[in-house]
Design a protein around this motif. Structure first.
Motif, PDB file in Angstrom:
ATOM      1  N   TRP A   1      30.615  73.973  38.373  1.00  0.00           N
ATOM      2  CA  TRP A   1      29.932  72.682  38.252  1.00  0.00           C
ATOM      3  C   TRP A   1      29.611  72.113  39.631  1.00  0.00           C
ATOM      4  O   TRP A   1      28.547  71.545  39.855  1.00  0.00           O
ATOM      5  N   MET A   2      30.557  72.285  40.571  1.00  0.00           N
ATOM      6  CA  MET A   2      30.340  71.731  41.911  1.00  0.00           C
ATOM      7  C   MET A   2      29.190  72.421  42.631  1.00  0.00           C
ATOM      8  O   MET A   2      28.622  71.880  43.577  1.00  0.00           O
TER       9      MET A   2
ATOM     10  N   PHE B   1      25.727  67.908  41.195  1.00  0.00           N
ATOM     11  CA  PHE B   1      26.947  67.532  41.909  1.00  0.00           C
ATOM     12  C   PHE B   1      26.650  67.439  43.400  1.00  0.00           C
ATOM     13  O   PHE B   1      26.067  68.348  43.982  1.00  0.00           O
TER      14      PHE B   1
ATOM     15  N   SER C   1      37.781  61.745  42.088  1.00  0.00           N
ATOM     16  CA  SER C   1      36.687  60.814  42.369  1.00  0.00           C
ATOM     17  C   SER C   1      36.796  60.274  43.791  1.00  0.00           C
ATOM     18  O   SER C   1      35.800  59.993  44.436  1.00  0.00           O
TER      19      SER C   1
ATOM     20  N   GLU D   1      34.096  61.758  46.692  1.00  0.00           N
ATOM     21  CA  GLU D   1      33.158  60.637  46.734  1.00  0.00           C
ATOM     22  C   GLU D   1      32.117  60.850  47.829  1.00  0.00           C
ATOM     23  O   GLU D   1      32.427  61.359  48.893  1.00  0.00           O
TER      24      GLU D   1
ATOM     25  N   LEU E   1      30.552  62.621  33.422  1.00  0.00           N
ATOM     26  CA  LEU E   1      31.001  63.470  34.528  1.00  0.00           C
ATOM     27  C   LEU E   1      31.057  62.764  35.878  1.00  0.00           C
ATOM     28  O   LEU E   1      31.661  63.264  36.808  1.00  0.00           O
ATOM     29  N   TYR E   2      30.378  61.636  36.015  1.00  0.00           N
ATOM     30  CA  TYR E   2      30.395  60.951  37.311  1.00  0.00           C
ATOM     31  C   TYR E   2      29.987  59.498  37.137  1.00  0.00           C
ATOM     32  O   TYR E   2      29.374  59.123  36.153  1.00  0.00           O
TER      33      TYR E   2
ATOM     34  N   TYR F   1      27.878  56.390  39.204  1.00  0.00           N
ATOM     35  CA  TYR F   1      27.133  55.905  40.357  1.00  0.00           C
ATOM     36  C   TYR F   1      27.505  54.454  40.534  1.00  0.00           C
ATOM     37  O   TYR F   1      27.444  53.664  39.594  1.00  0.00           O
TER      38      TYR F   1
ATOM     39  N   PHE G   1      28.521  58.175  44.919  1.00  0.00           N
ATOM     40  CA  PHE G   1      28.630  59.168  43.851  1.00  0.00           C
ATOM     41  C   PHE G   1      30.118  59.443  43.683  1.00  0.00           C
ATOM     42  O   PHE G   1      30.797  59.850  44.633  1.00  0.00           O
ATOM     43  N   LYS G   2      30.667  59.151  42.510  1.00  0.00           N
ATOM     44  CA  LYS G   2      32.109  59.330  42.292  1.00  0.00           C
ATOM     45  C   LYS G   2      32.323  60.198  41.058  1.00  0.00           C
ATOM     46  O   LYS G   2      32.271  59.708  39.936  1.00  0.00           O
ATOM     47  N   PRO G   3      32.577  61.482  41.273  1.00  0.00           N
ATOM     48  CA  PRO G   3      32.692  62.378  40.115  1.00  0.00           C
ATOM     49  C   PRO G   3      33.989  62.185  39.340  1.00  0.00           C
ATOM     50  O   PRO G   3      35.035  61.873  39.925  1.00  0.00           O
ATOM     51  N   LEU G   4      33.906  62.345  38.045  1.00  0.00           N
ATOM     52  CA  LEU G   4      35.057  62.338  37.121  1.00  0.00           C
ATOM     53  C   LEU G   4      35.857  61.045  37.115  1.00  0.00           C
ATOM     54  O   LEU G   4      37.026  61.024  36.752  1.00  0.00           O
TER      55      LEU G   4
END
Lengths: 124, 786
Positions: free
Chosen positions: B461-462, B467, B539, B543, B619-620, B622, B747-750
Motif C-alpha cells: 500500500w505504501m 500513499f 499516523s 505524517e 485509510l488516511y 487529510y 497527510f496522516k495515514p491510518l
C-alpha cells in the motif's frame, strides 16, 4: 527466587541510571534572550511576553517580538501556521535556537490567561 | 460603576450561593463525623448510623455542585467564579461546562465524582466497610476543606464593593468546543474511582486481610481502567482537533497526570489475576491498589500548585495558599499513613499468603509475564513521572529548570515499548503452570505469521500512488542510546509490534468466545489498545505536511490536489464561520471546512481564532489548518523612471504581472498649498493584457500620507509608497484583491484506527467490568489459560 530478585534489582538500577542520564544529557534549558544568543545548543526554551502589535502572519510563517523577564527583546520566527489560540496568548515559550539576530522556533507553546487550567494549549 | 451598583440580583440567587457554601462546610462536618463514628463504633447500630452520615456527607457534595450549576445556568454574574468563566451568549452545554472550567470548579467536580462512586462502592464494601468509610470520609473532608478556601461561591468584589455586572467574561474561544462538555466529567469520574481503589487497599491493610477485598474491588478497578482510558483518549481527540497541537499526545504535565495513574491501574488489574489464580502477590496488590490514587494526587499537586510555573504550556492559576497546604497535607498524609500501616501490619498480612515454594512458576508462565508486564508498566509510569517532575527537581537542587521535551520521552520510552508489547502478545497464550518454548512457539506461530503478512500488505500500500511515503533520507532520532534510524524501518517495526499484539489478542478473543465473557472483554480491550497505538504510531510516523497559500494566482497544490477557497459561510464575527477549501485531483474531490473567525481580544482588537478541518477516510486523514488571510504579495519594491523593461525590477518570482514605471505627475505643493498629489504612471502586463495605471499618494501637512491604490484586473492592488522629490524614484507594493489563505495540509495515514481502537478498547473494558461484577455476585472462580 533470590537470583530473580537480584536480577530485577540490577535491571531496575541500570534502567534508572540510563533514564536519568538521558534526561540530564538531553533536556532543554529555559533561557533568557541574552543566554539564547550565547547558547550553541540546537534547542532551547525562550519564554517571554508577546508584543501583540508585532505579530505578523506571512507565507507559512508567524513572526513576533518577544520580551523576556529581563526586558530584553528578540525577533521570533516560527515556520508554520499560527496556533489556534495565538490571539488569546499573552505569554509564549518559543523552542528553537538563535540564527543570527532572529530566533528560529520549531515549536511554540502558548500560555493563555487560562480559564480552564486543567486543559492544554500547546502547539508544534 | 453606578450602573453596576444599581443592578440588584434576585434575592434567591444569594441564598443559592450561601447554600452552596454551607453544603461544602456540611460535607466537611458530616464526613469527619462519619469517620470518627466509624473508628469509635461500639456496635452494629453505630456503624449503620456512621454509614448513613457518610452518605449524607457525599450528598452534600452533590448539592454544592447543583447550587453552582444553578448559578451558572441562570447567569448570576455577581459571583466571581461565574463572572470569570461564563457569559450570556454561551449555549446551555457551555454554561454547564463552564462550571468545571476553572480551578475551583474542577476540584468540585473531582469531589462530586469521588463522592458518588464512594457511596456506591461503600454499599458493597462488606467486611471492609468500617475502614473503607473512615479513609474515604477523611479524604472527602479534606477535599471539601480545599473547596472551603478555594470557594467558587465568592461574591464579585471590586475595591471591596459588591458589583453585579450585566455579562460575564466567558470561556476563552479555544475552549468553546464539545470536548469541554464531555472530557472533564469522564476523566474526573476515572479519577474519582481511584479513591475507591485506595480506600479498599487501605482498608485491606487496616483489616489485616489482603484476600477478600480482591473480588470486591476488581469491578471498580476495571471500571476505573476503562473510564480513565476513555477519558485520556478524549483528551487526545480534543488535542487532535485543535489547531497547532500537532497530534494526539504531547507529554504535557497535565496529560501525564492522568497517564501515570492509568499505567498503575493496568498493573493492579493484572496483579489481581495472579492473586486469584496463584495465591501470590497479596502485598504487591495492596500497594498496586493504593498507588494510582497516590500518583494522581502527586500529579495534581504538581500541576495545580504553580510549582511548574512557566514551565508547562498550561496557564495555571495560583491556588489559594491555605488550600494548597491542605492539598499537600492530604496527599502526604494519605501516602504516609498508608505506608506506615502497611509496614506495621506487613508480617501479619504476609502470613495469610500461602507458602511460595509450593507453587513455583516456570519461566514461560503467565505469572512471570504478568510480573514483567507490571515492572514495565511501572517503568513507563516512573519515566513519565520523572520527566514531568524534572524541572521541579532541578529547581530544588538549585539549578536552572530544564524541560523534558516530547522527543525525549519517545526516545526513552522506545526502550520499554517493544518488551511490553511482546509480553502483551505472548501472555494470553501462556498457562499459569508454564509452557516449554516449543509449546509456546506453536501457539503463537499463527499470530506471528499473520502479523508479518499484514506488514507485507502495508508495504504494498505504501508503494501505491495514494500513499505519500517518506523519502529514504528521512530519519527519526532515537536519542542518547540509539543512532538515527530510517523512518520507514523504525515505524514499520513499531507497527509490526502493534499488529502482533492485535492479531494475538483477536485470536485469543475468538478462542474464548464460548468459554468466558470476561476473557472476551479483556482480549477485546487488548485488541483495541493495540489497534489504537498502531494508529498513533503510524499516523504520526508517516505524517506528511504541505504548506501552501490558497489563492487563484498562486496555483496552490498539495499531495496532487489543486486547492481553492470557496465563499465563506458566514461573517467573520460569527463563531461558526467556515472557509471551505475545495481540493481537486485527477480522481478525487474533497471539500474541507476549516473555521476562522475574529473575537474581541483583551485589548479590544479583533483577534483571529481558527479550527482545523479533518477529512477522514478509512485509510488516511487529510488535516487542513487555515490561518488568517494575508494580502501582501510583495514587499515595497523600488522602481526608477525608465521606459526600458529590462531596467525594471522583475516581480515574476511572486506574481504573473510585469510592471513598468514610465512617468509621474505632481499636483500642488505641500509648501504652498499644504497638500500635494503624487501619481506614478505605470504599465502592467498580465495575461497578455496591458493596463495603464496611476497609483497615487496624497501628502498633507500634519497627516499620514494617504495611498490611493490602482487595481490590476481582478487580481491585484498596486500601491505607491514613496516618491523621491528629486529623482522621482518610487517604491510600490502589490496586494491581493481576494484574500489569500495560508493553509497547511497534513497527510496522516491510518488515523482512523485510533478512533476505532479506542472504541473497541472501551467496549471490551466495560464488558470485562460487567463480567467481573457478575462473577463477584456469583462465587468467584479461577479461570485458566487454554
Amino acid at each position: 527466587m533470590k537470583a530473580g530478585a537480584i536480577v530485577t534489582v540490577v535491571l531496575t538500577v541500570v534502567g534508572l541510571c540510563a533514564v536519568v542520564f538521558a534526561f540530564v544529557k538531553n533536556s532543554s534549558p529555559y533561557v533568557t534572550v541574552a543566554q539564547a544568543k550565547e547558547s550553541d545548543r540546537p534547542s532551547v526554551h525562550l519564554a517571554g511576553d508577546i508584543d501583540k502589535s508585532t505579530v505578523s502572519v506571512g507565507r507559512g510563517t508567524v513572526s513576533f517580538v518577544i520580551t523576556d523577564e529581563q526586558g530584553a527583546t528578540a525577533h521570533v520566527v516560527f515556520a508554520g501556521p499560527p496556533p489556534a489560540n495565538m490571539g488569546e496568548a499573552t505569554k509564549v515559550v518559543a523552542i528553537g535556537a538563535m540564527k543570527g539576530e532572529v530566533f528560529e522556533a520549531h515549536k511554540l507553546l502558548l500560555k493563555c490567561p487560562s480559564k480552564y487550567e486543567s486543559e492544554d494549549s500547546p502547539t508544534s | 460603576m453606578n450602573e453596576l451598583l444599581a443592578r440588584k440580583a434576585e434575592p434567591w440567587s444569594y441564598a443559592v450561593g450561601i447554600a452552596g457554601r454551607s453544603f461544602v462546610f456540611l460535607a466537611i462536618a458530616l464526613c469527619i463525623v462519619a469517620a470518627v463514628l466509624m473508628i469509635a463504633r461500639k456496635d452494629e447500630r453505630a456503624g449503620k448510623l456512621a454509614q448513613r452520615i457518610f452518605t449524607f456527607g457525599s450528598l452534600s457534595f452533590v448539592s454544592a455542585f447543583v447550587c453552582l450549576l444553578v448559578l451558572f445556568v441562570t447567569h448570576q454574574f455577581q459571583f466571581k467564579y461565574v463572572f470569570e468563566h461564563s457569559a450570556l451568549d454561551h449555549e446551555l452545554q457551555y454554561l454547564v461546562a463552564a462550571v468545571w472550567s476553572g480551578q475551583e470548579g474542577s476540584f468540585l467536580l473531582w469531589g462530586l465524582m469521588a463522592s458518588v462512586v464512594g457511596v456506591l462502592a461503600a454499599r458493597g464494601a462488606g467486611k471492609y466497610r468500617r475502614w473503607f468509610t473512615v479513609v474515604y470520609g477523611l479524604f472527602l473532608a479534606g477535599l471539601a476543606g480545599i473547596l472551603a478556601y478555594e470557594s467558587p461561591f465568592q461574591l464579585l468584589l471590586i475595591e471591596n464593593i459588591h458589583v453585579y455586572p450585566p455579562d460575564g467574561r466567558g470561556l476563552v474561544p479555544s475552549l468553546l468546543n464539545y470536548w469541554i462538555v464531555i472530557h472533564p466529567p469522564t476523566i474526573f469520574l476515572g479519577f474519582g474511582t481511584l479513591t475507591v481503589l485506595f480506600a479498599y487497599a487501605f482498608a485491606a491493610v487496616l483489616h489485616r486481610d489482603p484476600v477478600a477485598w480482591i473480588p470486591q474491588v476488581r469491578p471498580w478497578a476495571v471500571f476505573a481502567l476503562a473510564v480513565l482510558g476513555v477519558g485520556l483518549s478524549m483528551g487526545g481527540f480534543w488535542a487532535y482537533e485543535t489547531l497547532g497541537w500537532g497530534g494526539f499526545w504531547m507529554w504535557d504535565p497535565v496529560e501525564n497526570t492522568s497517564f501515570v495513574p492509568w499505567c498503575a491501574v493496568v498493573a493492579f488489574v493484572h496483579g489481581m489475576f495472579v492473586q486469584q489464580a496463584r495465591k501470590k502477590w497479596y502485598l504487591a496488590n495492596v500497594v498496586f491498589g493504593a498507588l494510582p490514587f497516590i500518583l494522581f494526587c502527586y500529579g495534581t499537586l504538581l500541576t495545580r500548585s504553580g510549582w511548574l510555573g512557566d514551565l508547562s504550556v498550561h496557564g495555571f492559576a495560583r491556588m489559594d495558599a491555605k488550600a494548597l497546604i491542605l492539598l499537600i497535607s492530604l496527599s502526604a498524609v494519605s501516602a504516609l499513613a498508608f505506608f506506615a500501616f502497611l509496614v506495621k501490619n506487613w508480617n501479619e498480612m504476609k502470613s495469610k499468603e500461602p507458602d511460595l515454594a509450593v507453587s513455583k512458576s516456570a519461566l514461560l508462565s503467565r505469572e512471570v509475564f504478568y510480573g514483567i508486564g507490571a515492572w514495565l508498566l511501572y517503568a513507563f509510569a516512573f519515566v513519565t513521572a520523572l520527566g514531568m517532575s524534572y524541572p521541579l527537581i532541578l529547581r530544588i537542587i538549585g539549578d536552572k529548570p530544564e524541560i523534558i521535551e516530547e522527543g525525549l520521552y519517545h526516545s526513552v520510552l522506545a526502550w520499554l515499548f517493544p518488551p511490553l508489547m511482546i509480553a502483551m502478545a505472548v501472555a494470553p497464550f501462556l498457562t499459569w503452570r508454564g509452557l516449554s518454548f516449543r509449546e509456546l512457539f506453536s501457539r503463537i506461530t499463527n499470530s506471528l505469521a499473520i502479523s508479518i503478512g499484514v506488514i507485507g500488505f502495508i508495504l504494498l500500500w505504501m508503494k501505491s500512488p495514494g500513499f505519500h511515503a517518506p523519502g529514504p533520507d528521512d530519519t527519526i532520532n532515537l536519542g542518547p542510546f540509539g543512532k538515527s534510524h530510517a523512518v520507514v524501518t523504525w515505524i514499520l517495526f513499531l507497527t509490526w509490534l502493534c499488529l502482533f499484539v492485535a492479531v494475538a489478542s483477536f485470536w485469543r478473543m475468538m478462542e474464548s468466545l464460548k468459554r468466558s465473557r470476561q476473557t472476551v472483554g479483556a482480549m477485546m480491550a487488548h485488541f483495541g489498545i493495540a489497534i489504537a497505538v498502531l494508529g498513533l504510531v503510524f499516523s504520526r510516523g508517516f505524517e506528511k505536511k504541505a504548506e501552501v497559500i490558497v489563492h487563484p494566482s498562486e496555483g496552490p497544490t498539495a499531495f496532487g490536489y489543486a486547492l481553492e477557497t470557496l465563499e465563506q459561510t458566514s461573517q467573520f464575527s460569527d463563531r461558526n464561520n467556515k472557509i471551505p477549501i475545495r481540493a481537486v485531483s485527477a480522481t478525487d474531490e474533497i471539500v474541507a471546512t476549516p473555521s476562522l473567525y475574529y473575537f474581541p481580544g483583551n485589548d479590544g482588537e479583533p483577534t483571529p481564532m481558527a479550527w482545523p478541518s479533518i477529512v477522514m477516510r478509512p485509510l488516511y486523514d487529510y488535516y487542513f489548518a487555515i490561518s488568517e488571510p494575508i494580502f501582501d504579495v510583495t514587499e515595497w519594491t523600488p522602481f526608477v523612471l525608465s521606459e526600458d523593461p529590462i531596467k525594471q525590477p522583475d516581480l515574476k518570482a511572486h506574481t504573473d504581472v510585469v510592471l513598468m514605471y514610465t512617468g509621474y505627475k505632481v499636483e500642488g505643493s505641500v509648501a504652498e498649498d499644504g497638500e500635494s498629489m503624487l501619481t506614478a504612471n505605470m504599465v502592467a502586463v498580465m495575461d497578455e493584457q496591458t493596463y495603464e495605471l496611476g497609483p497615487s499618494l496624497r501628502v498633507k501637512v500634519g497627516a499620514q500620507p494617504e495611498s490611493i491604490p490602482a487595481r490590476i484586473g481582478d487580481r491585484y492592488w498596486l500601491s505607491l509608497g514613496t516618491m523621491d522629490p528629486k529623482t522621482h524614484a518610487i517604491t510600490v507594493k502589490l496586494d491581493y484583491v481576494q484574500p489569500a489563505y495560508p493553509v497547511v495540509v497534513y497527510f496522516k495515514p491510518l488515523t482512523m484506527l485510533v478512533w476505532l481502537g479506542i472504541g473497541i478498547m472501551a467496549l471490551g473494558g466495560f464488558l470485562a467490568a460487567a463480567g467481573r461484577r457478575k462473577e463477584r455476585l456469583a462465587t468467584s472462580h479461577n479461570e485458566d489459560a487454554p
